[in-house]
Design a protein around this motif. Structure first.
Motif, PDB file in Angstrom:
ATOM      1  N   ALA A 141      10.297  -2.119   8.993  1.00 31.81           N
ATOM      2  CA  ALA A 141       9.885  -1.280   7.862  1.00 31.81           C
ATOM      3  C   ALA A 141      10.944  -0.232   7.540  1.00 31.81           C
ATOM      4  O   ALA A 141      11.242   0.052   6.377  1.00 31.81           O
ATOM      5  N   GLN A 142      11.556   0.317   8.593  1.00 34.99           N
ATOM      6  CA  GLN A 142      12.568   1.352   8.404  1.00 34.99           C
ATOM      7  C   GLN A 142      13.793   0.778   7.717  1.00 34.99           C
ATOM      8  O   GLN A 142      14.372   1.400   6.820  1.00 34.99           O
ATOM      9  N   ASP A 143      14.178  -0.413   8.129  1.00 33.89           N
ATOM     10  CA  ASP A 143      15.336  -1.065   7.540  1.00 33.89           C
ATOM     11  C   ASP A 143      15.116  -1.271   6.048  1.00 33.89           C
ATOM     12  O   ASP A 143      15.990  -0.982   5.228  1.00 33.89           O
ATOM     13  N   GLN A 144      13.930  -1.766   5.693  1.00 27.99           N
ATOM     14  CA  GLN A 144      13.621  -2.027   4.291  1.00 27.99           C
ATOM     15  C   GLN A 144      13.621  -0.734   3.482  1.00 27.99           C
ATOM     16  O   GLN A 144      14.168  -0.680   2.374  1.00 27.99           O
ATOM     17  N   ALA A 145      13.021   0.309   4.066  1.00 29.21           N
ATOM     18  CA  ALA A 145      12.951   1.594   3.363  1.00 29.21           C
ATOM     19  C   ALA A 145      14.348   2.178   3.154  1.00 29.21           C
ATOM     20  O   ALA A 145      14.651   2.736   2.102  1.00 29.21           O
ATOM     21  N   LEU A 146      15.208   2.013   4.166  1.00 28.54           N
ATOM     22  CA  LEU A 146      16.577   2.532   4.082  1.00 28.54           C
ATOM     23  C   LEU A 146      17.354   1.817   2.976  1.00 28.54           C
ATOM     24  O   LEU A 146      18.080   2.440   2.194  1.00 28.54           O
ATOM     25  N   ARG A 147      17.178   0.505   2.914  1.00 30.83           N
ATOM     26  CA  ARG A 147      17.872  -0.261   1.866  1.00 30.83           C
ATOM     27  C   ARG A 147      17.399   0.173   0.482  1.00 30.83           C
ATOM     28  O   ARG A 147      18.206   0.395  -0.426  1.00 30.83           O
ATOM     29  N   THR A 148      16.080   0.289   0.331  1.00 31.26           N
ATOM     30  CA  THR A 148      15.533   0.655  -0.978  1.00 31.26           C
ATOM     31  C   THR A 148      16.009   2.038  -1.390  1.00 31.26           C
ATOM     32  O   THR A 148      16.459   2.239  -2.530  1.00 31.26           O
ATOM     33  N   ALA A 149      15.935   2.983  -0.458  1.00 32.62           N
ATOM     34  CA  ALA A 149      16.306   4.361  -0.788  1.00 32.62           C
ATOM     35  C   ALA A 149      17.793   4.466  -1.086  1.00 32.62           C
ATOM     36  O   ALA A 149      18.195   5.146  -2.040  1.00 32.62           O
ATOM     37  N   SER A 150      18.608   3.799  -0.299  1.00 35.87           N
ATOM     38  CA  SER A 150      20.065   3.913  -0.507  1.00 35.87           C
ATOM     39  C   SER A 150      20.480   3.223  -1.806  1.00 35.87           C
ATOM     40  O   SER A 150      21.373   3.693  -2.508  1.00 35.87           O
ATOM     41  N   ALA A 151      19.805   2.123  -2.126  1.00 33.60           N
ATOM     42  CA  ALA A 151      20.133   1.438  -3.383  1.00 33.60           C
ATOM     43  C   ALA A 151      19.699   2.292  -4.572  1.00 33.60           C
ATOM     44  O   ALA A 151      20.420   2.400  -5.570  1.00 33.60           O
ATOM     45  N   ARG A 152      18.527   2.930  -4.469  1.00 35.97           N
ATOM     46  CA  ARG A 152      18.031   3.763  -5.566  1.00 35.97           C
ATOM     47  C   ARG A 152      18.960   4.962  -5.786  1.00 35.97           C
ATOM     48  O   ARG A 152      19.206   5.363  -6.927  1.00 35.97           O
ATOM     49  N   ALA A 153      19.470   5.492  -4.686  1.00 30.12           N
ATOM     50  CA  ALA A 153      20.349   6.655  -4.793  1.00 30.12           C
ATOM     51  C   ALA A 153      21.627   6.324  -5.560  1.00 30.12           C
ATOM     52  O   ALA A 153      22.259   7.207  -6.148  1.00 30.12           O
ATOM     53  N   ALA A 154      22.002   5.047  -5.559  1.00 29.19           N
ATOM     54  CA  ALA A 154      23.263   4.648  -6.205  1.00 29.19           C
ATOM     55  C   ALA A 154      23.055   4.193  -7.638  1.00 29.19           C
ATOM     56  O   ALA A 154      24.000   3.731  -8.291  1.00 29.19           O
ATOM     57  N   ASP A 155      21.829   4.343  -8.144  1.00 27.87           N
ATOM     58  CA  ASP A 155      21.509   3.805  -9.463  1.00 27.87           C
ATOM     59  C   ASP A 155      22.427   4.302 -10.581  1.00 27.87           C
ATOM     60  O   ASP A 155      22.789   3.554 -11.469  1.00 27.87           O
ATOM     61  N   ASP A 156      22.758   5.585 -10.549  1.00 25.69           N
ATOM     62  CA  ASP A 156      23.537   6.154 -11.655  1.00 25.69           C
ATOM     63  C   ASP A 156      25.046   6.059 -11.431  1.00 25.69           C
ATOM     64  O   ASP A 156      25.817   6.604 -12.217  1.00 25.69           O
ATOM     65  N   PHE A 157      25.430   5.387 -10.359  1.00 29.10           N
ATOM     66  CA  PHE A 157      26.857   5.273 -10.038  1.00 29.10           C
ATOM     67  C   PHE A 157      27.299   3.834 -10.311  1.00 29.10           C
ATOM     68  O   PHE A 157      27.470   3.034  -9.407  1.00 29.10           O
ATOM     69  N   ASP A 158      27.491   3.541 -11.616  1.00 31.19           N
ATOM     70  CA  ASP A 158      27.820   2.147 -11.956  1.00 31.19           C
ATOM     71  C   ASP A 158      29.190   1.758 -11.427  1.00 31.19           C
ATOM     72  O   ASP A 158      29.347   0.729 -10.798  1.00 31.19           O
ATOM     73  N   LEU A 159      30.162   2.591 -11.732  1.00 33.34           N
ATOM     74  CA  LEU A 159      31.538   2.287 -11.318  1.00 33.34           C
ATOM     75  C   LEU A 159      32.176   3.586 -10.835  1.00 33.34           C
ATOM     76  O   LEU A 159      32.079   4.614 -11.507  1.00 33.34           O
ATOM     77  N   VAL A 160      32.806   3.528  -9.680  1.00 38.42           N
ATOM     78  CA  VAL A 160      33.457   4.713  -9.119  1.00 38.42           C
ATOM     79  C   VAL A 160      34.956   4.432  -9.022  1.00 38.42           C
ATOM     80  O   VAL A 160      35.363   3.389  -8.504  1.00 38.42           O
ATOM     81  N   ILE A 161      35.732   5.365  -9.547  1.00 42.60           N
ATOM     82  CA  ILE A 161      37.191   5.220  -9.471  1.00 42.60           C
ATOM     83  C   ILE A 161      37.740   6.365  -8.628  1.00 42.60           C
ATOM     84  O   ILE A 161      37.338   7.529  -8.794  1.00 42.60           O
ATOM     85  N   GLY A 162      38.602   6.040  -7.688  1.00 42.62           N
ATOM     86  CA  GLY A 162      39.190   7.072  -6.843  1.00 42.62           C
ATOM     87  C   GLY A 162      40.584   6.659  -6.415  1.00 42.62           C
ATOM     88  O   GLY A 162      41.138   5.665  -6.901  1.00 42.62           O
ATOM     89  N   ALA A 163      41.141   7.446  -5.522  1.00 39.16           N
ATOM     90  CA  ALA A 163      42.459   7.105  -4.986  1.00 39.16           C
ATOM     91  C   ALA A 163      42.309   5.974  -3.986  1.00 39.16           C
ATOM     92  O   ALA A 163      41.231   5.802  -3.396  1.00 39.16           O
ATOM     93  N   PRO A 164      43.338   5.170  -3.799  1.00 40.82           N
ATOM     94  CA  PRO A 164      43.232   4.072  -2.816  1.00 40.82           C
ATOM     95  C   PRO A 164      42.871   4.615  -1.438  1.00 40.82           C
ATOM     96  O   PRO A 164      43.315   5.687  -1.041  1.00 40.82           O
ATOM     97  N   GLY A 165      42.059   3.872  -0.759  1.00 38.18           N
ATOM     98  CA  GLY A 165      41.600   4.296   0.577  1.00 38.18           C
ATOM     99  C   GLY A 165      40.397   3.475   0.981  1.00 38.18           C
ATOM    100  O   GLY A 165      40.260   2.324   0.553  1.00 38.18           O
ATOM    101  N   SER A 166      39.558   4.080   1.745  1.00 34.19           N
ATOM    102  CA  SER A 166      38.370   3.363   2.221  1.00 34.19           C
ATOM    103  C   SER A 166      37.295   3.321   1.134  1.00 34.19           C
ATOM    104  O   SER A 166      36.850   4.358   0.634  1.00 34.19           O
ATOM    105  N   GLN A 167      36.899   2.116   0.778  1.00 31.88           N
ATOM    106  CA  GLN A 167      35.845   1.970  -0.238  1.00 31.88           C
ATOM    107  C   GLN A 167      34.526   2.564   0.272  1.00 31.88           C
ATOM    108  O   GLN A 167      33.808   3.236  -0.461  1.00 31.88           O
ATOM    109  N   THR A 168      34.248   2.296   1.542  1.00 31.90           N
ATOM    110  CA  THR A 168      32.986   2.777   2.124  1.00 31.90           C
ATOM    111  C   THR A 168      32.952   4.295   2.108  1.00 31.90           C
ATOM    112  O   THR A 168      31.940   4.906   1.746  1.00 31.90           O
ATOM    113  N   GLN A 169      34.102   4.918   2.452  1.00 29.85           N
ATOM    114  CA  GLN A 169      34.130   6.376   2.491  1.00 29.85           C
ATOM    115  C   GLN A 169      33.954   6.962   1.105  1.00 29.85           C
ATOM    116  O   GLN A 169      33.286   7.981   0.920  1.00 29.85           O
TER     117      GLN A 169
END
Lengths: 240, 412
Positions: free
Chosen positions: B37-65
């Protein structure tokens, strides 16, 4: 509610034999009774040394232990019945009293007396509950809500007798019912068993070493090494 | 037929075991359900948090960071993208909107994020729940969870790598104050159940100015927001882009993955994280499954022993006229009842554990985990009950098959 006096059929045994397998696989005979008849309403004692086969005979008579030969309860050939039918027959006809009372200690006095009713009914019929309370009163067990665990040995055996008599059985089987009791409690249980059998017209078969008990029965058979040795009639037995 | 008197008597005779068995089963079941249940909730919440971030542009480096820093406001030093990109993107016909974001300061432990009103309103989707959005360099809008009042004036501190406690200004934060700068809080955003609920949003021009980088415009009194002055605008940690279409998004992502920039969809990074999480979850589910199986086997073995000690009781019942199915039912219902009680208790415990874990995660990340039981958790729950009920047949059948006469003679 007064119990209804039902006429008990006779109990007849012919060539009854029970064998068990030894560790080596060889079968040995633990019970061998060529013939035994118990008259309707008779009070029969079974005596003999330990290991003579008394309890085995009682178990066979209760339909708990199948053997070869013939065992008949009136017109009913018990030895030919399947186990389910023997269970039903025992439920309808037999009251059992054990040496160590065999109560369920976690249940109350009343629940112990009514326990056999739960084998057939979801709810206890009102008339049986009333009879259980009446029996408890007769057995001097006023506190029916008390747990069986908290009763004295004499009281526990009286609960067991009430349980055996609840459904007015036509056959009462008792296995050393006074062996675990002091003299006074034993005497009380003897009175209750004989009185209960007399009141309902039931046949009483009791395994006992208790001379006082055996003396009050109509007849005593003596067993040794799985067989009947002698039978003696008590002239001063308490006839119905 | 009513086996309840015997079931109750058996349970009473078990004493503390009748409490311990459901508790042990409950803990084992709760771990299994809570992990899922926790795994599912974490996925849902983290995906929802990224809703308004369609495309992110930054300096080369770690995508995850880059995703962790921009979407989840996890503080870390990341490279700066050329600020001139802001004007290029603003004039790009494939871009509906673009906004810079800059980090580095804190107020009472809350991260200060410099951006434009365009992103404060999440591309026009949000209106402040209280007050208004900022209209001057010394104004700020706060997230729903920030414990500050509208009208309050706060001083930012340099604290990129500092994790102060939220809601309080500790000595280290105080020591790094930008004394020359102050923000007046003019609005509060509605709750978004994301780390941005803890953020203090300020004009990006103020962040640049506080750090001595100018204001990104050709003149001092220029209005807030784009267009920026391509010659003087400083570098930014990330630019958030709202493409006009999905096709435009892919084209922009490809275009800005070269020549000194990195472009990504947060979703693609999340998928990789979920993949890793999924592997961990699978391992935990397998371990939890073995754990449950072991607990069930141990419990049934214990109850089998207890039933073995009560063989004479069941033989007496048979002697009194009880059919075999009566004792079968009594033992089965008693055992299955204990295991089922454990499972039901475990379900409740799993919800409690998930709520506690969710609260801890929310306190650490700002992600609001709405833990609910999905079909997989309910199926797992039903499976455990089914297995437990099936295994409860073992002691029941053991008693069912026992001969009566020998057990009547035993002293057990």
């Amino acid at each position: 509610m007064p119990p209804s006096a039902a006429v008990s059929p006779s109990l007849d045994i012919e060539n009854l034999m029970v064998t068990v397998a030894e560790g080596s696989g060889r079968r040995i005979t633990i019970l061998d009774v060529p013939a035994l008849s118990v008259a309707p309403g008779e009070r029969l004692g079974i005596a003999g040394p330990s290991g003579a086969g008394k309890t085995t005979l009682l178990h066979v008579l209760a339909g708990l232990l199948p053997g070869s030969g013939r065992l008949a309860w009136g017109a009913v050939e018990l030895s030919a019945l399947p186990e389910v039918a023997r269970d039903r027959w025992r439920r309808d006809n037999v009251g059992f009293v054990f040496q160590d009372f065999a109560l369920v200690p976690e249940l109350s006095v009343l629940a112990n007396i009514l326990l056999p009713i739960s084998f057939d009914h979801w709810r206890v019929p009102a008339h049986l509950r009333a009879r259980a309370i009446e029996l408890a009163t007769e057995m001097a067990l006023p506190e029916t809500s008390r747990r069986a665990l908290l009763l004295s040995r004499g009281e526990q055996q009286r609960v067991a007798v009430a349980r055996a008599l609840l459904c007015c059985p036509r056959l009462i089987l008792a296995d050393e019912p006074t062996a675990s009791l002091d003299a006074d409690s034993g005497a009380a249980v003897i009175d209750l068993l004989i009185g209960g059998a007399r009141k309902t017209g039931a046949t009483l078969i009791a395994v006992s070493h208790d001379a006082r008990f055996l003396a009050r029965l109509d007849r005593v058979v003596h067993m040794e090494q799985g067989g009947l040795i002698t039978a003696s009639t008590n002239d001063d037995g308490e006839r119905p | 037929m009513n086996p309840w008197p015997i079931i109750l008597a058996d349970l009473r005779s078990l004493r503390w075991i009748a409490w311990a068995v459901p508790l042990v089963v409950a803990i084992a079941v709760a771990i299994g359900i809570a992990v899922s249940a926790q795994d599912q909730a974490l996925r849902t919440a983290s995906a929802r948090a990224a809703d308004d971030f369609d495309l992110v542009i930054g300096a080369p480096g770690s995508q995850t960071q880059l995703v962790l820093t921009t979407v989840y406001l996890q503080p870390d030093a990341i490279g700066l993208a050329d600020g001139a990109l802001l004007n290029r993107l603003a004039n790009d016909k494939r871009v509906a909107a673009a906004a810079p974001i800059a980090f580095g300061d804190v107020v009472h432990g809350y991260p200060v994020v410099g951006t434009t009103t365009s992103f404060v309103s999440r591309w026009g989707r949000l209106q402040p729940a209280e007050g208004r959005t900022f209209a001057a360099e010394n104004e700020a809008v706060i997230g729903a969870s920030v414990a500050l009042q509208l009208g309050a004036t706060v001083t930012p501190s340099h604290g990129m790598a500092h994790h102060g406690s939220l809601g309080a200004e500790d000595t280290e934060e105080y020591a790094h104050r930008h004394e020359e700068a102050q923000y007046r809080i003019v609005g509060r955003l509605p709750r978004q159940n994301s780390p941005w609920d803890w953020a203090i949003l300020v004009p990006i021009e103020s962040v640049w100015e506080i750090h001595g980088l100018g204001n990104g415009h050709a003149v001092d009194e220029a209005p807030l927001g784009p267009p920026f002055d391509a010659k003087t605008v400083p570098g930014v940690p990330a630019i958030l882009v709202k493409p006009k279409s999905v096709a435009d998004a892919y084209v922009l992502r490809g275009e800005y993955r070269k020549n000194g920039t990195m472009a990504l969809f947060p979703a693609e990074v999340l998928v990789a994280i979920y993949q890793t999480l999924g592997d961990v979850k699978l391992a935990m589910v397998v371990v939890s499954g073995f754990n449950n199986a072991l607990v069930l086997v141990a419990t049934v073995a214990l109850l089998l022993t207890m039933v073995g000690l009560r063989q004479r009781r069941y033989a007496v019942l048979r002697a009194l006229g009880a059919p075999r199915r009566y004792v079968l039912l009594a033992v089965w219902l008693g055992t299955a009842g204990l295991l089922t009680a454990g499972c039901v208790l475990g379900l409740g415990l799993s919800l409690l554990a998930s709520w506690v874990a969710g609260s801890v995660i929310e306190a650490r990340t700002g992600l609001h985990l709405a833990v609910t039981l999905g079909w997989s958790e309910l199926a797992f729950f039903a499976l455990i009950i089914l297995c437990g009920s099936g295994m409860a047949l073992i002691p029941a059948l053991f008693v069912y098959r026992r001969p009566v006469s020998p057990n009547l003679r035993s002293s057990a």
